[in-house]
Enzyme design. Structure first.
Site, short mmCIF file in Angstrom:
data_model
loop_
_atom_site.label_atom_id
_atom_site.label_comp_id
_atom_site.label_asym_id
_atom_site.label_seq_id
_atom_site.Cartn_x
_atom_site.Cartn_y
_atom_site.Cartn_z
CG HIS A 36 7.84 -24.88 11.91
ND1 HIS A 36 7.91 -24.78 13.29
CD2 HIS A 36 8.94 -25.61 11.54
CE1 HIS A 36 9.00 -25.40 13.72
NE2 HIS A 36 9.65 -25.90 12.68
CG ASN A 37 3.83 -21.21 9.91
OD1 ASN A 37 4.67 -20.39 10.26
ND2 ASN A 37 3.17 -21.95 10.78
NE ARG B 290 1.54 -29.64 14.67
CZ ARG B 290 2.68 -29.83 15.32
NH1 ARG B 290 3.76 -29.15 14.97
NH2 ARG B 290 2.73 -30.68 16.31
NE ARG C 206 6.88 -31.00 15.11
CZ ARG C 206 8.16 -30.81 14.78
NH1 ARG C 206 8.78 -31.65 13.99
NH2 ARG C 206 8.83 -29.76 15.25
CG HIS C 207 6.00 -28.56 10.73
ND1 HIS C 207 5.66 -27.97 11.92
CD2 HIS C 207 7.27 -28.99 10.86
CE1 HIS C 207 6.70 -28.02 12.74
NE2 HIS C 207 7.68 -28.64 12.12
CG ASP D 160 -0.39 0.24 2.52
OD1 ASP D 160 0.86 0.34 2.61
OD2 ASP D 160 -1.15 0.36 3.50
CG HIS D 161 -0.60 4.84 1.52
ND1 HIS D 161 -1.73 4.05 1.57
CD2 HIS D 161 -0.52 5.46 2.72
CE1 HIS D 161 -2.31 4.21 2.75
NE2 HIS D 161 -1.59 5.05 3.46
N GLY E 153 -2.15 -5.56 8.12
CA GLY E 153 -3.39 -5.46 7.35
C GLY E 153 -3.29 -6.14 5.99
NE ARG F 248 3.32 4.22 8.28
CZ ARG F 248 2.03 4.47 8.12
NH1 ARG F 248 1.12 3.87 8.89
NH2 ARG F 248 1.62 5.30 7.18
CB CYS G 288 0.68 -2.41 4.64
SG CYS G 288 0.38 -3.44 6.09
N GLY G 289 2.17 -0.54 6.29
CA GLY G 289 2.83 0.15 7.39
C GLY G 289 3.36 -0.82 8.43
CB THR G 290 1.74 -2.90 10.89
OG1 THR G 290 0.56 -3.31 10.17
CG2 THR G 290 1.46 -1.61 11.64
N GLY G 291 2.62 -4.34 8.08
CA GLY G 291 2.65 -5.69 7.48
C GLY G 291 1.44 -6.51 7.88
C1 RB5 Z 1 -1.94 2.82 6.59
O1 RB5 Z 1 -1.92 3.99 7.32
C2 RB5 Z 1 -1.78 1.62 7.53
O2 RB5 Z 1 -2.94 1.46 8.29
C3 RB5 Z 1 -1.49 0.36 6.75
O3 RB5 Z 1 -0.37 0.54 5.96
C4 RB5 Z 1 -1.21 -0.90 7.55
O4 RB5 Z 1 -0.26 -0.68 8.52
C5 RB5 Z 1 -2.39 -1.63 8.02
O5 RB5 Z 1 -2.29 -2.72 8.60
#
Ligand code: RB5
Length: 151
Positions: free
Chosen positions: A98-99, A136, A132-133, A8-9, A70, A109, A65-68
């Site tokens: 494993h996954n 699962r 075993r994986h 995303d952005h 979403g 971020r 994304c920002g956190t990875g």
């Molecule tokens: C965008 O601001 C932020 O919410 C998105 O990049 C992400 O971190 C969502 O999980």
């Protein structure tokens, strides 16, 4: 290996560097966008990457994304896709071992480019351990199948 990448952005600024890094390791990577840093919605791009990986068996994906979080959650809504939000080489290695994750997710971020490169290396170098994986992972697919029947 063949990769698809989407962000995303908030993950956009890492995309070009990640593409260069994956190519420098001798792998193919296809850019699914976005093309600019304008605001977009991460579910659209998580879905896009997951659908590309699903349609191309044996391929892998990278979502940022920002956190990875979403964009990975969105990717995981595509049945049969396992997208792992990772934070370091250990989690990236375990996501494969494993996954049997096909998609590596992370947050621009959250992690620096050095960590990103170590995660990509770990993801590329690690194979699914099976055993075993396998059972699962099959149980994860069974959840998809159960709710598909209900729909
Ligand atoms: C965008 O601001 C932020 O919410 C998105 O990049 C992400 O971190 C969502 O999980």
């Amino acid at each position: 290996m063949k990769f698809y990448i989407a962000t995303d952005h908030a993950g956009f600024h890492y995309k070009a560097q990640v593409i260069d890094y994956v190519r420098s390791k001798g792998h193919e990577i296809i850019d699914l966008g976005p093309e600019t840093a304008d605001r977009v919605d991460y579910p659209d791009y998580g879905r896009k990457c997951a659908e590309a990986v699903k349609a191309d068996p044996g391929s892998f994906g990278i979502v940022i994304c920002g956190t990875g979080i979403g964009i990975s959650i969105a990717a995981n809504k595509v049945p049969g896709i396992r997208a792992a939000t990772c934070h370091d080489a250990y989690t990236a290695r375990m996501a494969r071992a494993h996954n049997n994750a096909q998609i590596l997710g992370f947050g621009e971020r959250v992690v620096g480019m050095g960590v990103v490169q170590s995660m990509i290396d770990a993801f590329i170098e690690t194979s699914f351990e099976g055993g075993r994986h396998e059972r699962r992972v099959e149980k994860i697919d069974a959840i998809d199948a159960f709710y598909k029947k209900e729909a």
